[in-house]
Design an enzyme around this catalytic site. Structure first.
Site, mmCIF file in Angstrom:
data_model
loop_
_atom_site.group_PDB
_atom_site.id
_atom_site.type_symbol
_atom_site.label_atom_id
_atom_site.label_comp_id
_atom_site.label_asym_id
_atom_site.label_seq_id
_atom_site.Cartn_x
_atom_site.Cartn_y
_atom_site.Cartn_z
ATOM 1 N N ASP A 42 0.471 -0.962 0.141
ATOM 2 C CA ASP A 42 -0.149 -0.075 -0.092
ATOM 3 C C ASP A 42 1.374 1.225 -0.270
ATOM 4 O O ASP A 42 0.448 2.376 -0.329
ATOM 5 C CB ASP A 42 -0.842 0.296 1.228
ATOM 6 C CG ASP A 42 -2.087 -0.736 1.214
ATOM 7 O OD1 ASP A 42 -2.058 -1.741 0.201
ATOM 8 O OD2 ASP A 42 -2.456 -0.895 1.876
ATOM 9 N N ALA A 43 2.195 0.998 0.708
ATOM 10 C CA ALA A 43 2.332 2.498 1.147
ATOM 11 C C ALA A 43 3.278 2.822 -0.401
ATOM 12 O O ALA A 43 3.942 3.900 -0.961
ATOM 13 C CB ALA A 43 3.759 2.015 1.869
ATOM 14 N N GLU A 124 -13.755 6.030 14.601
ATOM 15 C CA GLU A 124 -14.267 4.756 13.544
ATOM 16 C C GLU A 124 -13.565 4.383 13.965
ATOM 17 O O GLU A 124 -12.299 4.690 12.465
ATOM 18 C CB GLU A 124 -15.709 4.807 12.646
ATOM 19 C CG GLU A 124 -16.905 5.480 13.228
ATOM 20 C CD GLU A 124 -17.322 5.277 11.912
ATOM 21 O OE1 GLU A 124 -16.918 5.250 10.910
ATOM 22 O OE2 GLU A 124 -18.573 5.822 12.131
ATOM 23 N N LYS A 126 -10.466 2.378 11.223
ATOM 24 C CA LYS A 126 -10.640 2.396 9.738
ATOM 25 C C LYS A 126 -10.319 0.487 9.736
ATOM 26 O O LYS A 126 -9.155 0.567 9.750
ATOM 27 C CB LYS A 126 -9.724 3.171 9.525
ATOM 28 C CG LYS A 126 -10.264 2.899 7.552
ATOM 29 C CD LYS A 126 -9.033 4.050 7.173
ATOM 30 C CE LYS A 126 -9.201 3.914 5.546
ATOM 31 N NZ LYS A 126 -8.917 2.801 4.801
ATOM 32 N N ASP A 128 -9.299 -3.198 7.478
ATOM 33 C CA ASP A 128 -9.222 -2.598 6.303
ATOM 34 C C ASP A 128 -9.344 -4.221 5.907
ATOM 35 O O ASP A 128 -9.108 -4.926 6.300
ATOM 36 C CB ASP A 128 -7.478 -3.267 6.890
ATOM 37 C CG ASP A 128 -6.497 -3.275 5.158
ATOM 38 O OD1 ASP A 128 -7.112 -2.501 4.337
ATOM 39 O OD2 ASP A 128 -4.968 -3.426 6.387
ATOM 40 N N TYR A 235 -21.365 1.699 8.269
ATOM 41 C CA TYR A 235 -20.896 2.490 8.905
ATOM 42 C C TYR A 235 -21.675 4.064 7.974
ATOM 43 O O TYR A 235 -21.365 5.060 9.076
ATOM 44 C CB TYR A 235 -19.050 2.782 9.150
ATOM 45 C CG TYR A 235 -18.691 2.519 7.819
ATOM 46 C CD1 TYR A 235 -18.913 3.227 6.496
ATOM 47 C CD2 TYR A 235 -17.761 1.232 7.650
ATOM 48 C CE1 TYR A 235 -18.319 3.313 5.275
ATOM 49 C CE2 TYR A 235 -16.838 0.997 6.760
ATOM 50 C CZ TYR A 235 -17.326 1.682 5.425
ATOM 51 O OH TYR A 235 -16.140 1.871 4.486
ATOM 52 N N LYS A 323 -3.969 7.356 9.123
ATOM 53 C CA LYS A 323 -3.235 6.226 9.351
ATOM 54 C C LYS A 323 -2.282 6.180 10.977
ATOM 55 O O LYS A 323 -2.012 6.184 11.196
ATOM 56 C CB LYS A 323 -2.728 5.865 8.398
ATOM 57 C CG LYS A 323 -3.867 5.866 7.276
ATOM 58 C CD LYS A 323 -4.028 4.551 6.521
ATOM 59 C CE LYS A 323 -4.650 4.884 5.184
ATOM 60 N NZ LYS A 323 -3.923 4.096 4.186
ATOM 61 N N CYS A 417 25.497 -24.558 -3.121
ATOM 62 C CA CYS A 417 24.531 -24.722 -3.156
ATOM 63 C C CYS A 417 24.776 -25.705 -2.364
ATOM 64 O O CYS A 417 25.582 -26.384 -1.504
ATOM 65 C CB CYS A 417 24.301 -25.693 -4.411
ATOM 66 S SG CYS A 417 22.172 -26.498 -4.103
ATOM 67 N N CYS A 420 23.796 -28.932 -3.068
ATOM 68 C CA CYS A 420 23.938 -30.374 -3.821
ATOM 69 C C CYS A 420 25.348 -30.386 -4.100
ATOM 70 O O CYS A 420 26.425 -30.667 -4.274
ATOM 71 C CB CYS A 420 23.462 -30.121 -5.241
ATOM 72 S SG CYS A 420 24.017 -28.910 -6.064
ATOM 73 N N CYS A 435 22.674 -21.792 -7.938
ATOM 74 C CA CYS A 435 23.659 -22.891 -8.081
ATOM 75 C C CYS A 435 23.835 -23.713 -9.475
ATOM 76 O O CYS A 435 22.710 -23.590 -10.101
ATOM 77 C CB CYS A 435 22.855 -24.431 -6.891
ATOM 78 S SG CYS A 435 23.104 -25.376 -7.079
ATOM 79 N N CYS A 441 20.889 -31.090 -8.948
ATOM 80 C CA CYS A 441 20.180 -30.437 -7.451
ATOM 81 C C CYS A 441 18.959 -30.821 -7.199
ATOM 82 O O CYS A 441 18.292 -30.677 -8.163
ATOM 83 C CB CYS A 441 20.589 -29.099 -7.788
ATOM 84 S SG CYS A 441 19.962 -28.023 -6.382
HETATM 85 S S1 IVH Z 1 -16.412 6.232 5.540
HETATM 86 C C1 IVH Z 1 -16.890 9.546 1.937
HETATM 87 N N1 IVH Z 1 -15.344 4.854 7.772
HETATM 88 O O1 IVH Z 1 -11.512 3.110 3.823
HETATM 89 C C2 IVH Z 1 -16.472 8.258 3.094
HETATM 90 N N2 IVH Z 1 -14.381 4.256 5.639
HETATM 91 O O2 IVH Z 1 -9.851 5.172 2.638
HETATM 92 C C3 IVH Z 1 -16.819 7.018 2.671
HETATM 93 N N3 IVH Z 1 -12.848 2.246 5.905
HETATM 94 O O3 IVH Z 1 -13.376 3.540 0.781
HETATM 95 C C4 IVH Z 1 -15.877 6.181 3.617
HETATM 96 N N4 IVH Z 1 -13.419 1.986 8.167
HETATM 97 O O4 IVH Z 1 -13.481 0.773 2.281
HETATM 98 C C5 IVH Z 1 -15.823 4.875 6.290
HETATM 99 N N5 IVH Z 1 -15.936 3.758 8.803
HETATM 100 C C6 IVH Z 1 -15.337 4.119 8.315
HETATM 101 C C7 IVH Z 1 -14.249 2.415 7.363
HETATM 102 C C8 IVH Z 1 -14.103 3.015 6.176
HETATM 103 C C9 IVH Z 1 -13.218 1.217 6.634
HETATM 104 C C10 IVH Z 1 -12.172 2.352 4.260
HETATM 105 C C11 IVH Z 1 -13.769 2.279 3.186
HETATM 106 C C12 IVH Z 1 -13.128 3.555 1.698
HETATM 107 C C13 IVH Z 1 -11.606 3.551 2.191
HETATM 108 C C14 IVH Z 1 -11.379 5.132 2.492
#
Ligand code: IVH
Length: 689
Positions: A42-43, A124, A126, A128, A235, A323, A417, A420, A435, A441
């Site tokens: 992701d990074a 909330e 977040k 994954d 959510y 994050k 190796c 072998c 090797c 091998c």
């Molecule tokens: S709200 C317009 N709430 O994070 C706002 N998203 O990076 C819409 N996600 O696509 C998202 N937990 O898949 C919201 N409590 C949460 C979330 C959340 C995970 C995910 C979601 C979103 C992504 C955005």
């Protein structure tokens, strides 16, 4: 690769880089969203997007029609019907540090014209996972859709009905129509159990719980989804016939009353400071949570304020994702083992004192190659910092040199190796040591056998990695040809532990069923270095018949031979790959293996792509985004069939292949009456459909 600072880019360089970034990000979007198999972290993905945004900020005139900044996620994959979202499913902007969160709050205050007032949020975790949209009419679940590209998702109604905590009917009074949004996810424990089961069955293993959840939900057969342990936290609200509450917090309470699960850690926070404290508190609990979270989402609680703030680009102004840094832990490097791959590559693997990194027990880490060990100056006995960024396989990010024991020895990469004992060499300019043992091998032989029966090769059901290792260790299979002699040993196999008459018989049947094989698969199965599926197909198409290919490969062993130059001239092959093939055929034992196999198999001819075909001499233009092919691949395909590929449409153009979002070139073709075909029609035309 060294990157030029954005300020130093000339316009032409910026244009070229934006084009590359658009293609690269689109490719990663597809890998992530359609195949649930990301190729980068992701990074790294975020870094690509940030680079794209930075270049666009400096050169606004160069923003492309297909710029990633104008898209969210990937276009829907084939297989599911598409559903248009009534209200787009957007993304969130990120912050990583307290100062950035404060900046976000200040932006909000400025926008609202409030200088001092505290902002009330709901925080909330977040999760994954993957976002989902659920539509209820008169309180009944009628539709489920994935996010897709944010505008259009996939119809996964049948699948969401199998998720245990998604209510089929809302409890109590419900509006005529309402769309609920939330996150579908898999717990860490369920993910590990699923992967263990997948591995045992020789099936695909998932990189992380998020991909496992996505892969499980996006099954064309909803029975598979039903068998997977998925859950959802609700959510957000999408399209609705009425807006039932005035605050987000009241909305979450309503969701609970309707029968949804809402993340129990969600909290109403009266101020920015309360949010910062919440961030620290959740951060401390993160590793112990049963599911992966990568941060906390903060949403302004007052919905009328949310409406005033609205959206910018693809994210709301009224919410932010704060994050967490990647999960880290320290542990001790106990040993470095060397694994020997199919082509002899020696890959170092770190053996670690078991440690919990973000809820996953880690014992091994990849070290990639010799240079990386040297760069990190690893000593056996070192205390090392591990990092897990969403993925299961962690990386060693640093050595804690202060903790190095006095007697710790630097690691010396072997010259031979470890399996072998053959010499291991590293050609100048390469990072990988190999090797040189080849077929003597046993590690290489075993890996080759595993490759030989893999999905894209002989794909023999019931003969997975585990069985191959066992049979090889017991001498039942010494080389690939022995696989086809296994049916002669059916009675013996039936006696083995874990087997029986029925499974031994099905194995024999599965092996017999693969005695006839396409030439491309056969070539790929041989496991020659650099001959992946694509190159194997190119070779099969070029040489057509097995006997012809074999003869030409033997002739190509001689440097400077006509056969060698013919091989190197195949578009997509080239001199380096030609050399690998020549090297393979120069080895007598390899030729013996091939010949032994051909005595047992029937290798089907490939459709040969030579001159006289429909496309020979034709001028072809590709336009728009191709879904299943890269541009260079499409071009190579066309040229292979004798066509010439140009960039612009004119009267001389014979054929225009129109991908998604095609613009002026497609129009021009229509004006000039040039024949146009879709990507699917093109694939049929070239015999790949
Ligand atoms: S709200 C317009 N709430 O994070 C706002 N998203 O990076 C819409 N996600 O696509 C998202 N937990 O898949 C919201 N409590 C949460 C979330 C959340 C995970 C995910 C979601 C979103 C992504 C955005």
């Amino acid at each position: 690769m060294e990157q030029k600072p954005v300020e130093a880019l000339a316009e032409a360089q910026a244009r070229a880089e934006l084009a590359e970034l658009a293609a690269e990000i689109a490719r990663h979007d597809r890998a992530y969203h359609e195949r649930d198999a990301p190729e980068i972290t992701d990074a790294e993905y975020d870094a690509l997007r940030r680079r794209n945004a930075a270049i666009e900020a400096r050169f606004p005139a160069l923003v492309r029609a297909d710029s990633p900044s104008r898209r969210v996620g990937a276009a829907p994959a084939g297989g599911f019907a598409k559903l248009r979202h009534g209200v787009p499913m957007l993304s969130l902007d990120n912050v990583f540090a307290p100062a950035e969160f404060t900046e976000f709050c200040e932006r909000v205050r400025r926008f609202l014209g409030r200088k001092e007032e505290p902002l009330a949020f709901v925080g909330e975790p977040k999760i994954d996972g993957l976002s989902i949209s659920l539509t209820y009419e008169a309180g009944r679940l009628v539709r489920g859709a994935t996010r897709g590209d944010g505008l259009e998702g996939e119809d996964v109604t049948a699948n969401v009905r199998t998720v245990r905590n998604i209510p089929q009917r809302l409890h109590g009074r419900a509006p005529a129509q309402i769309e609920i949004r939330g996150e579908v996810f898999m717990s860490k424990a369920d993910f590990l159990a699923l992967n263990a089961a997948q591995q045992a069955a020789g099936q695909k293993v998932f990189a992380n719980p998020r991909n496992a959840a996505a892969g499980s939900l996006r099954q064309l057969d909803a029975r598979i989804t039903a068998a997977r342990p998925l859950s959802m936290f609700a959510y957000a609200m999408g399209e609705a016939s009425e807006i039932p509450t005035e605050t987000h917090w009241a909305w979450l309470e309503l969701l609970l009353a309707w029968g949804f699960d809402v993340n129990p850690l969600s909290k109403r926070l009266a101020s920015e400071d309360a949010a910062a404290a919440f961030q620290a508190g959740i951060g401390a609990q993160r590793a112990a949570l049963p599911y992966d979270i990568d941060g906390v989402v903060y949403k302004l609680d007052d919905l009328s304020i949310q409406r005033r703030l609205g959206f910018v680009g693809r994210a709301p102004r009224w919410a932010i994702a704060w994050k967490f840094p990647a999960e880290q832990a320290t542990t001790v490097l106990e040993a470095i083992d060397i694994q020997v791959g199919r082509t002899g590559a020696l890959t170092p693997v770190a053996r670690l004192t078991a440690v919990n990194v973000g809820g996953v027990l880690v014992r091994n880490a990849t070290l990639h190659n010799e240079d990386e060990i040297a760069r990190k100056d690893l000593h056996i006995g070192d205390t090392v910092v591990l990092q897990r960024a969403g993925d299961v396989i962690p990386q060693i990010v640093a050595v804690v040199t202060e903790k190095r024991p006095a007697n710790a020895k630097p690691y010396v990469f072997p010259d031979h190796c470890p399996v072998c004992g053959s010499l291991a060499i590293r050609p100048p300019g390469e990072v990988v040591k190999r090797c040189t043992g080849g077929l003597i091998c046993s590690a290489q032989v075993e890996e080759r056998l595993i490759h030989f029966v893999s999905r894209a090769a002989f794909d023999i059901e019931g003969l997975g990695e585990k069985t191959i290792r066992e049979f090889h260790a017991d001498g039942l299979i010494r080389g690939p040809a022995d696989i086809f002699r296994l049916p002669d040993h059916e009675a013996e196999i039936a006696q083995r532990e874990g087997w029986g008459e029925v499974s031994a018989r099905s194995l024999s049947a599965a092996i017999r069923a693969r005695r006839r094989i396409a030439l491309a698969r056969f070539i790929y199965a041989l496991g020659i270095r650099r001959i992946g599926e694509t190159n194997a197909k190119l070779l099969a198409r070029h040489y057509g018949r097995f006997a012809n290919w074999r003869e030409q490969m033997l002739a190509a062993v001689a440097i400077g031979s006509e056969a060698r130059s013919d091989l190197g001239n195949i578009v997509g092959i080239g001199a380096a790959i030609a050399e690998e093939l020549a090297e393979f055929f120069a080895e007598g034992r390899n030729v013996d293996t091939v010949d032994e196999l051909t005595g047992l198999l029937e290798i089907a001819d490939a459709e040969q792509a030579a001159g006289g075909g429909e496309l020979a001499g034709k001028v072809v233009v590709f336009t728009g985004t191709l879904e299943t092919l890269t541009r260079p691949e499409a071009k190579a395909m066309a040229e292979k069939l004798g066509a010439r590929v140009t960039d612009s449409v004119s009267k001389k153009t014979d054929l225009v292949v129109v991908g998604a979002d095609a613009g002026s070139k497609a129009r021009k073709a229509a004006e000039l009456g040039v024949r146009t075909v879709t990507e699917a029609e093109w694939r049929q035309l070239v015999g790949e459909g």
